[in-house]
Each structure stands twice: as structure tokens, then as C-alpha cells.
Design a protein around this motif. Structure first.
Motif, PDB file in Angstrom:
ATOM      1  N   LEU A  32       0.832  -1.198   0.000  1.00 48.67           N
ATOM      2  CA  LEU A  32       0.000   0.000   0.000  1.00 48.67           C
ATOM      3  C   LEU A  32       0.871   1.254   0.000  1.00 48.67           C
ATOM      4  N   SER A  33       1.939   1.234   0.757  1.00 45.98           N
ATOM      5  CA  SER A  33       2.864   2.366   0.788  1.00 45.98           C
ATOM      6  C   SER A  33       3.489   2.604  -0.588  1.00 45.98           C
ATOM      7  N   GLU A  34       3.880   1.529  -1.253  1.00 47.93           N
ATOM      8  CA  GLU A  34       4.436   1.650  -2.600  1.00 47.93           C
ATOM      9  C   GLU A  34       3.399   2.189  -3.580  1.00 47.93           C
ATOM     10  N   ALA A  35       2.161   1.714  -3.474  1.00 45.45           N
ATOM     11  CA  ALA A  35       1.088   2.192  -4.354  1.00 45.45           C
ATOM     12  C   ALA A  35       0.817   3.677  -4.107  1.00 45.45           C
ATOM     13  N   LEU A  36       0.825   4.079  -2.858  1.00 47.26           N
ATOM     14  CA  LEU A  36       0.602   5.487  -2.515  1.00 47.26           C
ATOM     15  C   LEU A  36       1.723   6.357  -3.072  1.00 47.26           C
ATOM     16  N   THR A  37       2.943   5.904  -2.908  1.00 49.34           N
ATOM     17  CA  THR A  37       4.087   6.643  -3.439  1.00 49.34           C
ATOM     18  C   THR A  37       3.985   6.774  -4.962  1.00 49.34           C
ATOM     19  N   THR A  38       3.614   5.687  -5.611  1.00 50.54           N
ATOM     20  CA  THR A  38       3.453   5.711  -7.068  1.00 50.54           C
ATOM     21  C   THR A  38       2.352   6.693  -7.465  1.00 50.54           C
ATOM     22  N   LEU A  39       1.237   6.654  -6.769  1.00 51.42           N
ATOM     23  CA  LEU A  39       0.131   7.561  -7.068  1.00 51.42           C
ATOM     24  C   LEU A  39       0.574   9.014  -6.936  1.00 51.42           C
ATOM     25  N   ILE A  40       1.207   9.319  -5.830  1.00 52.47           N
ATOM     26  CA  ILE A  40       1.609  10.708  -5.571  1.00 52.47           C
ATOM     27  C   ILE A  40       2.641  11.176  -6.593  1.00 52.47           C
ATOM     28  N   THR A  41       3.688  10.387  -6.794  1.00 55.78           N
ATOM     29  CA  THR A  41       4.752  10.826  -7.708  1.00 55.78           C
ATOM     30  C   THR A  41       4.284  10.855  -9.158  1.00 55.78           C
ATOM     31  N   GLN A  67      -7.595  15.246  -3.056  1.00 57.38           N
ATOM     32  CA  GLN A  67      -6.308  14.566  -3.231  1.00 57.38           C
ATOM     33  C   GLN A  67      -5.549  14.413  -1.916  1.00 57.38           C
ATOM     34  N   LYS A  68      -5.398  15.488  -1.186  1.00 52.68           N
ATOM     35  CA  LYS A  68      -4.627  15.426   0.073  1.00 52.68           C
ATOM     36  C   LYS A  68      -5.323  14.540   1.107  1.00 52.68           C
ATOM     37  N   HIS A  69      -6.648  14.553   1.123  1.00 51.10           N
ATOM     38  CA  HIS A  69      -7.403  13.688   2.048  1.00 51.10           C
ATOM     39  C   HIS A  69      -7.201  12.216   1.681  1.00 51.10           C
ATOM     40  N   ILE A  70      -7.205  11.924   0.395  1.00 51.45           N
ATOM     41  CA  ILE A  70      -6.996  10.548  -0.073  1.00 51.45           C
ATOM     42  C   ILE A  70      -5.595  10.077   0.298  1.00 51.45           C
ATOM     43  N   GLU A  71      -4.619  10.916   0.059  1.00 48.00           N
ATOM     44  CA  GLU A  71      -3.230  10.562   0.379  1.00 48.00           C
ATOM     45  C   GLU A  71      -3.049  10.369   1.884  1.00 48.00           C
ATOM     46  N   ARG A  72      -3.641  11.257   2.675  1.00 52.77           N
ATOM     47  CA  ARG A  72      -3.531  11.155   4.134  1.00 52.77           C
ATOM     48  C   ARG A  72      -4.222   9.884   4.639  1.00 52.77           C
ATOM     49  N   ALA A  73      -5.393   9.585   4.096  1.00 46.40           N
ATOM     50  CA  ALA A  73      -6.129   8.385   4.511  1.00 46.40           C
ATOM     51  C   ALA A  73      -5.345   7.122   4.177  1.00 46.40           C
ATOM     52  N   ALA A  74      -4.747   7.079   2.993  1.00 45.44           N
ATOM     53  CA  ALA A  74      -3.943   5.914   2.618  1.00 45.44           C
ATOM     54  C   ALA A  74      -2.719   5.791   3.526  1.00 45.44           C
ATOM     55  N   GLY A  75      -2.134   6.914   3.887  1.00 49.62           N
ATOM     56  CA  GLY A  75      -1.001   6.899   4.824  1.00 49.62           C
ATOM     57  C   GLY A  75      -1.400   6.362   6.182  1.00 49.62           C
ATOM     58  N   ILE A  76      -2.582   6.729   6.644  1.00 51.28           N
ATOM     59  CA  ILE A  76      -3.100   6.219   7.923  1.00 51.28           C
ATOM     60  C   ILE A  76      -3.318   4.708   7.829  1.00 51.28           C
ATOM     61  N   LEU A  77      -3.815   4.241   6.690  1.00 45.52           N
ATOM     62  CA  LEU A  77      -3.996   2.794   6.505  1.00 45.52           C
ATOM     63  C   LEU A  77      -2.658   2.059   6.559  1.00 45.52           C
TER      64      LEU A  77
END
Length: 126
Positions: A32-41, A67-77
Motif C-alpha cells: 500500500l505504501s508503494e502504491a501510494l508513493t506511485t500515485l503521488i509521484t 487529493q490530500k485527504h486521499i493521500e492522508r487516509a492511505a497513509g493512515i492505513l
């Protein structure tokens, strides 16, 4: 976690089951962290790659404000999955320690000079 329920047992958790399940949470946190990083970058690198056609504009209008809420929520997950992994490891270790402690409580102690493990510490009968 183990199959079947013994009569009167509500929860039958095996340490081996906990230890076997724990790494799954760690691996999924990494994915999930890798997917989030890929999404953001990727999205930051491309700007607004969804285009300016009608579907692209609809997506952009929904995504950009959130966008920022989605990224923050994924980070919390990610943190949650990592915490579950660590808690399961601690629980398994604590369960083993607790079992050893309880076993020690019910082990007969031999008293010096008695040669027996009776509760009075005397060699004879009660």
C-alpha cells in the motif's frame, strides 16, 4: 484461527496462527505504501493527466479537492497495517511468556532436604 470449537471455548488462538498471520499485514503495508508513493509521484509528475475531455474534467473536479485527504487516509492505513503487524508480534511473544509463567505457577517446587515436592516442605506424610 484453528478449526472447530471445543464446547465452552469462545476463543481458541494458537501462537503459531498469530505468527503466521502477522507478516501478511507487514507485506500489505509495504504494498500500500508503494502504491501510494506511485500515485503521488506519478500524478504530481504528470500534472493533470486525466485530460480535458468531459470524463477527465469530471474526474479532476472530484479528485483534486480530495487529493490530500486521499493521500492522508492511505497513509493512515499504512500505519494501521504496520501497527497490527507489530501488535500481533507482541501478542504472540506475550502469549508465550504468559504460558510459561502460568506453567511455572503450577510446577511443584522441591524443598531443600525433603526429597519430595509436597506442599509442606517436609519429607513425611501430611
Amino acid at each position: 484461527m484453528s478449526g472447530g470449537h471445543a464446547k465452552g471455548k469462545v476463543l481458541d488462538i494458537k501462537v503459531a496462527d498469530i505468527k503466521a498471520a502477522s507478516p501478511t499485514f507487514h507485506h500489505q503495508a509495504i504494498k500500500l505504501s508503494e502504491a501510494l508513493t506511485t500515485l503521488i509521484t506519478a500524478l504530481d509528475g504528470y500534472g493533470e493527466p486525466w485530460g480535458d475531455d468531459k470524463p477527465g474534467k469530471q474526474f479532476g473536479n472530484k479528485y483534486k479537492p480530495n487529493q490530500k485527504h486521499i493521500e492522508r487516509a492511505a497513509g493512515i492505513l499504512v500505519l494501521g497495517l504496520t501497527s497490527i503487524h507489530e501488535a500481533m508480534q507482541d501478542m504472540a511473544d506475550g502469549h508465550v511468556d504468559n504460558d510459561e509463567l502460568i506453567a511455572g505457577m503450577f510446577t511443584k517446587v522441591k524443598h531443600p532436604g525433603s526429597g519430595h515436592g509436597d506442599r509442606h516442605g517436609k519429607g513425611g506424610h501430611r
